[in-house]
Design a protein around this motif. Sequence first.
Motif, mmCIF file in Angstrom:
data_model
loop_
_atom_site.group_PDB
_atom_site.id
_atom_site.type_symbol
_atom_site.label_atom_id
_atom_site.label_comp_id
_atom_site.label_asym_id
_atom_site.label_seq_id
_atom_site.Cartn_x
_atom_site.Cartn_y
_atom_site.Cartn_z
ATOM 1 N N LEU A 1 0.347 -1.182 -0.292
ATOM 2 C CA LEU A 1 -0.060 -0.131 0.059
ATOM 3 C C LEU A 1 0.765 1.156 0.207
ATOM 4 N N LEU A 2 2.255 1.059 0.393
ATOM 5 C CA LEU A 2 3.356 2.840 0.994
ATOM 6 C C LEU A 2 3.707 2.790 -1.021
ATOM 7 N N GLU A 3 3.603 1.760 -0.585
ATOM 8 C CA GLU A 3 4.068 1.597 -2.253
ATOM 9 C C GLU A 3 3.381 1.923 -4.200
ATOM 10 N N ILE A 4 2.522 1.610 -3.058
ATOM 11 C CA ILE A 4 1.199 2.239 -4.455
ATOM 12 C C ILE A 4 0.646 3.804 -3.782
ATOM 13 N N TYR A 5 0.649 4.440 -2.337
ATOM 14 C CA TYR A 5 0.353 5.535 -2.556
ATOM 15 C C TYR A 5 1.660 6.513 -3.225
ATOM 16 N N GLU A 6 3.090 5.913 -2.884
ATOM 17 C CA GLU A 6 3.821 7.380 -3.307
ATOM 18 C C GLU A 6 4.002 6.886 -4.977
ATOM 19 N N MET A 7 2.872 6.018 -5.885
ATOM 20 C CA MET A 7 3.030 6.078 -6.991
ATOM 21 C C MET A 7 1.974 6.595 -7.609
ATOM 22 N N LEU A 8 0.790 6.564 -6.671
ATOM 23 C CA LEU A 8 -0.640 7.378 -7.154
ATOM 24 C C LEU A 8 -0.077 9.204 -6.657
ATOM 25 N N GLY A 9 0.866 9.294 -6.258
ATOM 26 C CA GLY A 9 0.919 10.883 -5.666
ATOM 27 C C GLY A 9 0.667 10.896 -4.540
ATOM 28 N N GLU A 10 0.542 10.252 -3.891
ATOM 29 C CA GLU A 10 -0.025 10.092 -2.095
ATOM 30 C C GLU A 10 -1.537 10.787 -1.881
ATOM 31 N N GLU A 11 -2.330 9.605 -3.002
ATOM 32 C CA GLU A 11 -3.103 9.326 -3.036
ATOM 33 C C GLU A 11 -3.880 9.398 -1.365
ATOM 34 N N ASP A 12 -4.081 10.596 -0.445
ATOM 35 C CA ASP A 12 -4.745 9.860 0.820
ATOM 36 C C ASP A 12 -5.268 8.933 1.750
ATOM 37 N N ASP A 13 -5.683 7.594 0.865
ATOM 38 C CA ASP A 13 -6.535 6.977 1.924
ATOM 39 C C ASP A 13 -6.447 5.684 1.753
ATOM 40 N N ILE A 14 -4.848 6.211 0.806
ATOM 41 C CA ILE A 14 -4.527 4.118 0.439
ATOM 42 C C ILE A 14 -4.365 3.832 1.441
ATOM 43 N N VAL A 15 -3.087 4.267 2.371
ATOM 44 C CA VAL A 15 -2.572 3.495 3.607
ATOM 45 C C VAL A 15 -3.646 3.404 4.475
ATOM 46 N N ASN A 16 -4.054 2.544 4.335
ATOM 47 C CA ASN A 16 -5.548 1.872 5.192
ATOM 48 C C ASN A 16 -5.779 0.725 5.716
ATOM 49 N N ALA A 17 -6.183 0.725 7.054
ATOM 50 C CA ALA A 17 -5.790 -1.003 7.911
ATOM 51 C C ALA A 17 -6.961 -1.609 6.884
ATOM 52 N N SER A 18 -7.736 -0.835 6.683
ATOM 53 C CA SER A 18 -9.008 -1.979 5.893
ATOM 54 C C SER A 18 -8.468 -2.057 3.861
ATOM 55 N N ASN A 19 -7.940 -1.602 3.957
ATOM 56 C CA ASN A 19 -7.345 -1.504 2.547
ATOM 57 C C ASN A 19 -6.326 -2.953 2.341
ATOM 58 N N GLU A 20 -7.471 -3.655 1.382
ATOM 59 C CA GLU A 20 -6.163 -5.406 0.996
ATOM 60 C C GLU A 20 -6.092 -5.345 -0.692
ATOM 61 N N PHE A 21 -4.776 -4.911 -0.545
ATOM 62 C CA PHE A 21 -3.659 -5.211 -1.883
ATOM 63 C C PHE A 21 -4.333 -6.293 -3.178
ATOM 64 N N ILE A 22 -5.021 -6.270 -4.153
ATOM 65 C CA ILE A 22 -4.905 -7.733 -4.745
ATOM 66 C C ILE A 22 -4.509 -8.402 -5.800
ATOM 67 N N LYS A 23 -4.356 -7.200 -7.140
ATOM 68 C CA LYS A 23 -3.877 -6.936 -8.481
ATOM 69 C C LYS A 23 -3.748 -5.839 -8.857
ATOM 70 N N GLU A 24 -2.938 -5.534 -9.745
ATOM 71 C CA GLU A 24 -2.702 -4.979 -10.325
ATOM 72 C C GLU A 24 -1.840 -4.613 -11.638
ATOM 73 N N GLY A 25 -2.058 -4.099 -12.970
ATOM 74 C CA GLY A 25 -1.306 -4.660 -13.973
ATOM 75 C C GLY A 25 -2.144 -3.180 -15.258
ATOM 76 N N HIS A 26 -0.881 -3.815 -16.123
ATOM 77 C CA HIS A 26 -1.549 -2.362 -17.068
ATOM 78 C C HIS A 26 -2.913 -3.396 -18.013
ATOM 79 N N ILE A 27 -3.242 -2.399 -18.125
ATOM 80 C CA ILE A 27 -4.255 -2.592 -19.251
ATOM 81 C C ILE A 27 -4.777 -1.604 -21.016
ATOM 82 N N LEU A 28 -5.723 -1.825 -21.265
ATOM 83 C CA LEU A 28 -6.198 -0.700 -23.212
ATOM 84 C C LEU A 28 -7.224 -0.396 -22.854
ATOM 85 N N LYS A 29 -7.487 0.731 -22.715
ATOM 86 C CA LYS A 29 -8.951 1.512 -22.176
ATOM 87 C C LYS A 29 -9.289 1.656 -23.938
#
Length: 339
Positions: A218-246
């Motif tokens: 969560l801390l790594e993602i927090y830093e990648m997202l420009g410090e989104e305030d609510d990412i580092v939260n005990a209730s948040n559980e990281f599951i998956k990430e990846g590139h995608i095309l829109k």
Amino acid sequence: ILADVARLDVFGLCVLTNDQKLYKIASELLQTEKAYVARLNLLDKVFCCKLMEEANKGTFPSDVVKGIFSNITSIHAFHSQFLLPDLEKRMGEWDSAQRIGDILQKLTPFLKMYAEYVKNFDHAMELLKHWSDRSPPFKAIILDIQSQEACGSLTLQHHMLEPVQRVPRYEMLLKDYLKKLPEDHADRPDAQKSLEIIGTAATHSNTAIRKSENLKKLLEIYEMLGEEDDIVNASNEFIKEGHILKLAARNTSAMDRYLFLFNNMLLYCVPKFSLVGQKFTVRTRIGIDGMKVKETYNEDYPHTFQVSGKERTLELQASSEQDKEDWIKVEPVRVCVCV
């Protein structure tokens, strides 16, 4: 033994005698203990002390600082004043006293300190986030210390993970040590007894370790997202990430995007230029509650699927059929898939 191992290290050779292997394990224990004590000193004598100095001025409650750092002072005192000096002394006389089990037995009565620290860890993280948001002076002190060389470009939260992860580290080293230790070695009874007690404590820490690994992500993602305030939260559980095309509205082009999936939300992000590491801007958040995912078919673009929620509907293209299946079937997405 010391000279032989040093010579082998210089030439990059790995054929060691059993005695040399035991020495390397003991040496690793000492080196990691030195690094650990330095981390404890940073937590206790720098972060905690600086924040307590400010709290004593009435800027924020001193109980907040005590609640964050729990019994870190006691843990620091034990390791810096007792365990580390004993290990340093033993390694200095290794040729005549090749054993570490007796020293690690001294750790076992103090494992209750770790149980207290681990039990308080989630509460500490919540306090840290709450007061960083609420008190500018509190946050300023932390940011100032984190900018110093001693912090190694890591956050306070990263440093606070160390005590949670230390006991399993002792268990791992002891297991390796016992594998190399002859059955009739004088240190085997002490080393075996230490492993049994430390292993039990490490097992009890497994849940906290999993939480700490999640927090680190969560801390790594927090830093990648420009410090989104609510990412580092005990209730948040990281599951998956990846590139995608829109896919564009008229299917004329596909744009590079990035997804972060948590137990409670999907973050749809746009990559942005950065000289240091990956950085993203959050374009949309889709809550898991009410979110639907379904496979779609497009003649021009293979491996497509749709994600729809209360906030937005996204037409996405995966890099392969397997990648698409992985996104559709991953928990908690799988429970809300439309066929």
